[in-house]
Every structure is written in C-alpha cells, then in structure tokens.
Design an enzyme around this catalytic site. Sequence first.
Site, PDB file in Angstrom:
ATOM      1  N   HIS A 242      24.420  70.313  62.998  1.00  0.00           N
ATOM      2  CA  HIS A 242      25.410  69.286  63.349  1.00  0.00           C
ATOM      3  C   HIS A 242      24.753  67.918  63.596  1.00  0.00           C
ATOM      4  O   HIS A 242      25.083  66.923  62.959  1.00  0.00           O
ATOM      5  CB  HIS A 242      26.129  69.657  64.653  1.00  0.00           C
ATOM      6  CG  HIS A 242      26.862  70.950  64.655  1.00  0.00           C
ATOM      7  ND1 HIS A 242      28.011  71.161  63.936  1.00  0.00           N
ATOM      8  CD2 HIS A 242      26.647  72.104  65.346  1.00  0.00           C
ATOM      9  CE1 HIS A 242      28.461  72.378  64.185  1.00  0.00           C
ATOM     10  NE2 HIS A 242      27.654  72.979  65.029  1.00  0.00           N
TER      11      HIS A 242
HETATM   12  C1  BDR Z   1      28.132  69.879  68.936  1.00  0.00           C
HETATM   13  O1  BDR Z   1      28.202  70.545  70.193  1.00  0.00           O
HETATM   14  C2  BDR Z   1      26.912  70.720  70.729  1.00  0.00           C
HETATM   15  O2  BDR Z   1      26.778  71.978  71.276  1.00  0.00           O
HETATM   16  C3  BDR Z   1      25.964  70.520  69.585  1.00  0.00           C
HETATM   17  O3  BDR Z   1      24.716  70.025  70.044  1.00  0.00           O
HETATM   18  C4  BDR Z   1      26.670  69.526  68.720  1.00  0.00           C
HETATM   19  O4  BDR Z   1      26.440  68.210  69.157  1.00  0.00           O
HETATM   20  C5  BDR Z   1      28.712  70.764  67.853  1.00  0.00           C
HETATM   21  O5  BDR Z   1      30.058  71.012  68.085  1.00  0.00           O
END
Ligand code: BDR
Length: 315
Positions: A242
């Site tokens: 992500h």
């Molecule tokens: C996002 O949520 C966090 O847990 C991750 O680091 C990322 O930024 C994904 O939904």
Amino acid sequence: MESIPVILDMDTGIDDALAILYALRSEKLHVLGITTCFGNGDIENTTRNTLAIVELAPQMVPVYQGASHPLASSWQSTAEAFHGPNGLGGSEILHPVQTAQSVGAVDFMRKSIIDHAHDIVLVATARLTNIASLFLAHQEVPSMLKRVVIMGGAAFVPGNVTAVAEANIWGDPEAAWVVFHSGVPITMVGLDVTMQVPISDCLLSSLNPEVPYYNIIQEAVDFYLSAYNPGSPPGKRTAPLHDPLAVAIAEDAQLCRTRSYPVDIELHGQLTRGMTVVDYRERATTIPNIDVAVSVERNRFLREFAQRLQFQRIC
Ligand code: BDR
Ligand code: CA
C-alpha cells in the site's frame, strides 16, 4: 534532475517501513522530514519504528512525533493482526539511537510548508489526523501545498476494515473529512490500486543479504505475508504494498491513471462510517475535488521497487 521536496506522514507499520526505504533511496525525492501518527501501533511504537528504519536508510532525516489519537475519539489498536505487537512484526525489539525532534509534527509541517511555499508534496500513509490538525489550526496552509498524496480510501472496491472503509480513513474519519474538504489538490491512492501491487515470498527471498535492513525486513515482511495469507505456508504468499505505492506516485505521477471525482467521507452511517463516497454519476451535482487513482502500471512499479530496495529478482 529537479528534486521534489516531500514530507512523509506515517504510522510505521510494515508497509510504511518499506515506503520509508523507497523514499530515502530515491534520487528524486528530497525528504524534509517524517512525521508520525498513531495507527499501526500506538504513537510511541510508530515513532520508534520510524526512527529505527531511518537509521537503516542511506540518509538521515529528522522525525517529528504527532498525534496519539483521532480528532474526536480515543485510539484502539486494530492493526496488530497485520503489523504485529510492535508494528513491525513483533519479536525484534528496536533500539534507535536517535530520538524524535523536540518540535512536534504540526509545527514542523507548518514551518516547512511556509519555507517551501507551493512546492511541497505531503505524502500521507496514516490516519489524516496530523494533517487535519495542521489545516484546522492554520487555514492558510492548504493553499501553500503543491499536493497531498494519500494512501487511503476505496473508490470502487471493498474496504479492508469494514465492507466499505479502508483503515487510514476508518481510523479517523473526521480528520479525513477536514482534509478532503480543504481545497488542497489531493491524489487518493486507495485500495483500488494498492491491492494490485504485491510483495511476495518470491521477492522477499531475493533480498540482498548485504543491505543494512535485511534482518528487520525479512522478519517484518514474513509476518505481513502470514497475516495476509492465514494458514498458507511460505512459498506463494503475497501482500499489498500500500504505502510504497503512494510514495512512488508522489515521485512519478505517471505510474497511475487518475480520474477526478467528487469524493466525500461518511461520518455517521452505522455500517458505512469511514467510507470514501465517490459520486461517479454522469451528472454529479458536486464539483470534483479528488484525483482518484483508478489504475496502476503494476510491473513498472514492482520493477522500480525491487531495484531500489535491492531485491535481486523481480517477481
Ligand atoms: C493502510 O493501513 C495501514 O495499516 C497500512 O500501513 C496502510 O497505510 C492500508 O489500508
Ligand atoms: Ca500506513
């Protein structure tokens, strides 16, 4: 090559850690500092993790501690299943030498944005609490930023905390509302594109053992892969990159295709709180306010990610 001044706002976490390394190994991004937020751990954990990862990168940047809880509620841990008890997979206790700066996240962001008026790209891979606090306290600031690139939201795909809400928006919807309504140019790098760019067992096993972050990344990403693939033995597991994708798009906007939509944040729905509501009707009545990433050059990103962090295979 002209560099892009950026501030990273993070809740370091496993994919945030990879995003920090991606940014600090960039020849194009000039990271002015990293601000921290609660999220993948409490604020002490996410700040300590940020400091520890920065020490393993080729350049030192200052770290500024930010919010410990959402704008309108207290914080409850929900990320442990994906990021482990310490936010980086768990067992290795990190002891960074550096400490966070005495200046807080909001004051640092404000001063930098004024000093580099209209040039800074803010990359947010956490709850939007720090940025909302900045915008609420200093209303001149949004118009002095070049852009905010946000890892968050889900436009045309399901959420990852609830059926419709993504973690970074769900974790502080009031903050997201402030930022989405601020008028600042925003690129929303949501689950629509981040779920398409995986790290895998294959990639992890090819990490150059000489890099200083080898041990921590092996351990943390192995945890992350297990969390995303419960019950699957190592071998064919994958998990989304992500936050590195958001940094990559801040550096190279051509990596994704965006479409401009009116996007609002649901604050009240019993089932829908934290949803990014995209008005994609042909005759939408509100003016588009967000550039939503709708597709990504997956292979180009994965190639760059692998080369930059010194994975020795591309898979
Ligand atoms: C996002 O949520 C966090 O847990 C991750 O680091 C990322 O930024 C994904 O939904
Ligand atoms: Ca994050």
